[in-house]
Design a protein around this motif. Structure first.
Motif, PDB file in Angstrom:
ATOM      1  N   GLY A 197     100.778 -48.705 -35.979  1.00 46.27           N
ATOM      2  CA  GLY A 197      99.749 -49.815 -35.566  1.00 46.27           C
ATOM      3  C   GLY A 197      98.901 -49.360 -34.435  1.00 46.27           C
ATOM      4  O   GLY A 197      99.536 -48.922 -33.522  1.00 46.27           O
ATOM      5  N   LEU A 198      97.797 -49.772 -34.312  1.00 46.75           N
ATOM      6  CA  LEU A 198      96.935 -49.575 -33.365  1.00 46.75           C
ATOM      7  C   LEU A 198      96.030 -51.093 -33.166  1.00 46.75           C
ATOM      8  O   LEU A 198      95.608 -51.412 -33.972  1.00 46.75           O
ATOM      9  N   ILE A 199      96.080 -51.122 -31.790  1.00 49.95           N
ATOM     10  CA  ILE A 199      95.352 -52.238 -31.364  1.00 49.95           C
ATOM     11  C   ILE A 199      94.323 -51.927 -30.127  1.00 49.95           C
ATOM     12  O   ILE A 199      94.670 -51.279 -29.297  1.00 49.95           O
ATOM     13  N   GLN A 200      93.164 -52.403 -30.562  1.00 48.14           N
ATOM     14  CA  GLN A 200      91.861 -51.906 -29.778  1.00 48.14           C
ATOM     15  C   GLN A 200      91.599 -53.245 -28.960  1.00 48.14           C
ATOM     16  O   GLN A 200      91.155 -54.252 -29.805  1.00 48.14           O
ATOM     17  N   ALA A 201      91.390 -53.299 -27.650  1.00 49.51           N
ATOM     18  CA  ALA A 201      91.249 -54.582 -27.018  1.00 49.51           C
ATOM     19  C   ALA A 201      90.069 -54.181 -25.985  1.00 49.51           C
ATOM     20  O   ALA A 201      90.007 -53.167 -25.258  1.00 49.51           O
ATOM     21  N   GLY A 202      88.906 -54.894 -26.176  1.00 42.44           N
ATOM     22  CA  GLY A 202      87.788 -54.794 -25.062  1.00 42.44           C
ATOM     23  C   GLY A 202      86.677 -54.794 -26.018  1.00 42.44           C
ATOM     24  O   GLY A 202      86.552 -54.568 -27.298  1.00 42.44           O
ATOM     25  N   ARG A 203      85.552 -54.254 -25.341  1.00 40.28           N
ATOM     26  CA  ARG A 203      84.168 -53.960 -25.942  1.00 40.28           C
ATOM     27  C   ARG A 203      84.412 -52.668 -26.609  1.00 40.28           C
ATOM     28  O   ARG A 203      85.037 -51.647 -26.355  1.00 40.28           O
ATOM     29  N   PRO A 204      83.609 -52.553 -27.892  1.00 41.38           N
ATOM     30  CA  PRO A 204      83.787 -51.274 -28.694  1.00 41.38           C
ATOM     31  C   PRO A 204      82.807 -50.281 -28.014  1.00 41.38           C
ATOM     32  O   PRO A 204      81.855 -49.636 -28.822  1.00 41.38           O
ATOM     33  N   ASP A 205      83.093 -49.766 -26.903  1.00 41.56           N
ATOM     34  CA  ASP A 205      82.586 -48.772 -26.147  1.00 41.56           C
ATOM     35  C   ASP A 205      82.695 -47.305 -26.533  1.00 41.56           C
ATOM     36  O   ASP A 205      83.667 -47.079 -27.457  1.00 41.56           O
ATOM     37  N   TYR A 206      82.056 -46.448 -26.287  1.00 41.41           N
ATOM     38  CA  TYR A 206      82.018 -44.819 -26.787  1.00 41.41           C
ATOM     39  C   TYR A 206      83.362 -44.297 -26.666  1.00 41.41           C
ATOM     40  O   TYR A 206      84.007 -43.924 -27.470  1.00 41.41           O
ATOM     41  N   GLY A 207      83.917 -44.480 -25.353  1.00 43.42           N
ATOM     42  CA  GLY A 207      85.068 -43.996 -25.019  1.00 43.42           C
ATOM     43  C   GLY A 207      86.296 -44.599 -25.889  1.00 43.42           C
ATOM     44  O   GLY A 207      86.819 -43.513 -26.622  1.00 43.42           O
ATOM     45  N   PRO A 208      86.657 -45.766 -25.899  1.00 39.40           N
ATOM     46  CA  PRO A 208      87.777 -46.216 -26.560  1.00 39.40           C
ATOM     47  C   PRO A 208      87.638 -46.041 -28.090  1.00 39.40           C
ATOM     48  O   PRO A 208      88.436 -45.419 -28.726  1.00 39.40           O
TER      49      PRO A 208
END
Length: 376
Positions: free
Chosen positions: A108-119
């Motif tokens: 499972g992968l959770i991405q939280a926050g703005r879809p910025d270049y680094g993340p």
């Protein structure tokens, strides 16, 4: 303890991504190094696996192994865990225990926050590494991070029988929330600040910030200011700490940073403030997007970079080489970070007792046109 079988209509959008062979490449979820904490006081509410781990002085993965009667736990450690369970009257979730014994070949992968270049780049590197290891990735994303939404996302992924959960978010709150969630599977987080008892991966933000500051100092700048990221960001805090330490080691005054929000507009506002201080000759900006705004503010005021002011950024986004002037910055290996995340997941699942520390990738100084020695 939150029931993972409860409905979880999170705001996060979730779905499978990055196809790969479903054949798992690792053994059962496993323990990492024991947590170096003493037995904690009685928990205020319903006890969780983390309360048991703190009381027994072990990691929560070790507690999970004891609960699921898995091998690899010393007899004395098992007794401590069992005693902690009895002392706290802890009752594990049947669903979590059942899921821990099943294999899905999925992470499972959770991405939280703005879809910025680094993340986003780190997530791509992680997805590719997961595919190479024979895993699929189930993903949940949320633009803003709050405790309820993150908890629901973790439980949603747990119900999909993932073997581990990864969190990519620079916000401190996300890591704090993870400490209180009994997911039933190992959890790995991108966290640049030390988080005892948590499997973490990061790039070395502190050393990168020191190198950025020392680049300006080495050119001869003595009045250097810092435009920092937001207060809730672990990366911003580490970059600020690196700036302060580098300045002090050279006998210079690390004046209070100007705080931005990672966006170009806040960098522009910071640039307008710096225009009122004629003593400043160098600026270390905590990311490239804020650097873009800063450069625009200087250009509109007739302040020349680097003749009148040197500027160094952080990240090396693809556009940085095409700023006016081309931006000197610290290049971060986001793809390598993503692959480090998956390598740590595999170590945890394979119960590696001494997995290598994957928090030491140092950003690389990329010198372009926006920095030079101060005039005079």
């Amino acid at each position: 303890m939150t029931d993972p079988d409860a409905p979880t209509d999170a705001d996060a959008a979730s779905g499978a991504s990055v196809a790969g062979s479903p054949e798992p490449a690792a053994s059962e979820p496993a323990a990492s190094e024991p947590a170096a904490t003493d037995a904690a006081a009685e928990p205020a509410g319903v006890p969780t696996m983390f309360d048991v781990a703190r009381r027994a002085g072990v990691s929560h993965q070790t507690v999970s192994r004891v609960l699921n009667d898995l091998s690899g736990v010393a007899a004395s450690t098992k007794l401590r865990v069992e005693q902690a369970i009895a002392d706290l009257n802890y009752t594990p979730s049947p669903a979590a225990r059942a899921m821990a014994k099943r294999r899905s070949g999925s992470i499972g992968l959770i991405q939280a926050g703005r879809p910025d270049y680094g993340p986003s780049s780190a997530a791509l590197g992680f997805n590719e590494a997961a595919r190479d290891a024979g895993y699929t990735v189930s993903q949940a994303s949320m633009r803003t991070l709050d405790a309820d939404t993150l908890t629901q996302a973790v439980h949603r992924l747990a119900l999909q029988r993932v073997e581990a959960i990864v969190l990519i978010s620079g916000e401190r709150e996300g890591v704090e929330v993870l400490h209180g969630i009994d997911a039933g599977v190992p959890v790995v987080a991108v966290a640049s600040e030390l988080e005892p008892g948590l499997h973490r991966v990061s790039l070395d933000q502190y050393t990168g910030a020191r190198l950025a500051t020392e680049h300006l100092i080495g050119l001869g700048h003595r009045e250097v200011r810092h435009v920092a990221g937001p207060a809730d960001s672990m990366d911003a805090a580490e970059r600020r700490r690196g700036f302060v330490d580098a300045m002090r080691e050279h006998g210079l005054d690390p004046r209070e940073p100007i705080v931005g929000d990672w966006l170009a507009a806040s960098g522009h506002a910071a640039g307008e403030r710096l225009l009122d201080d004629p003593t400043v000759t160098g600026v270390f900006v905590a990311n490239d997007h804020m650097s873009l705004g800063l450069l625009a503010a200087f250009r509109r005021a007739g302040r020349r970079v680097p003749d009148d002011m040197s500027v160094i950024g952080f990240d090396d986004i693809p556009e940085a080489a095409y700023f006016a002037p081309a931006l000197t910055t610290m290049r971060q290996d986001f793809d390598g970070l993503g692959r480090d995340i998956m390598a740590t997941v595999l170590d945890v699942l394979q119960d590696e007792p001494s997995a290598p520390d994957r928090t030491a990738r140092v950003p690389e100084l990329i010198v372009r046109e926006s920095t030079a020695a101060p005039r005079g």
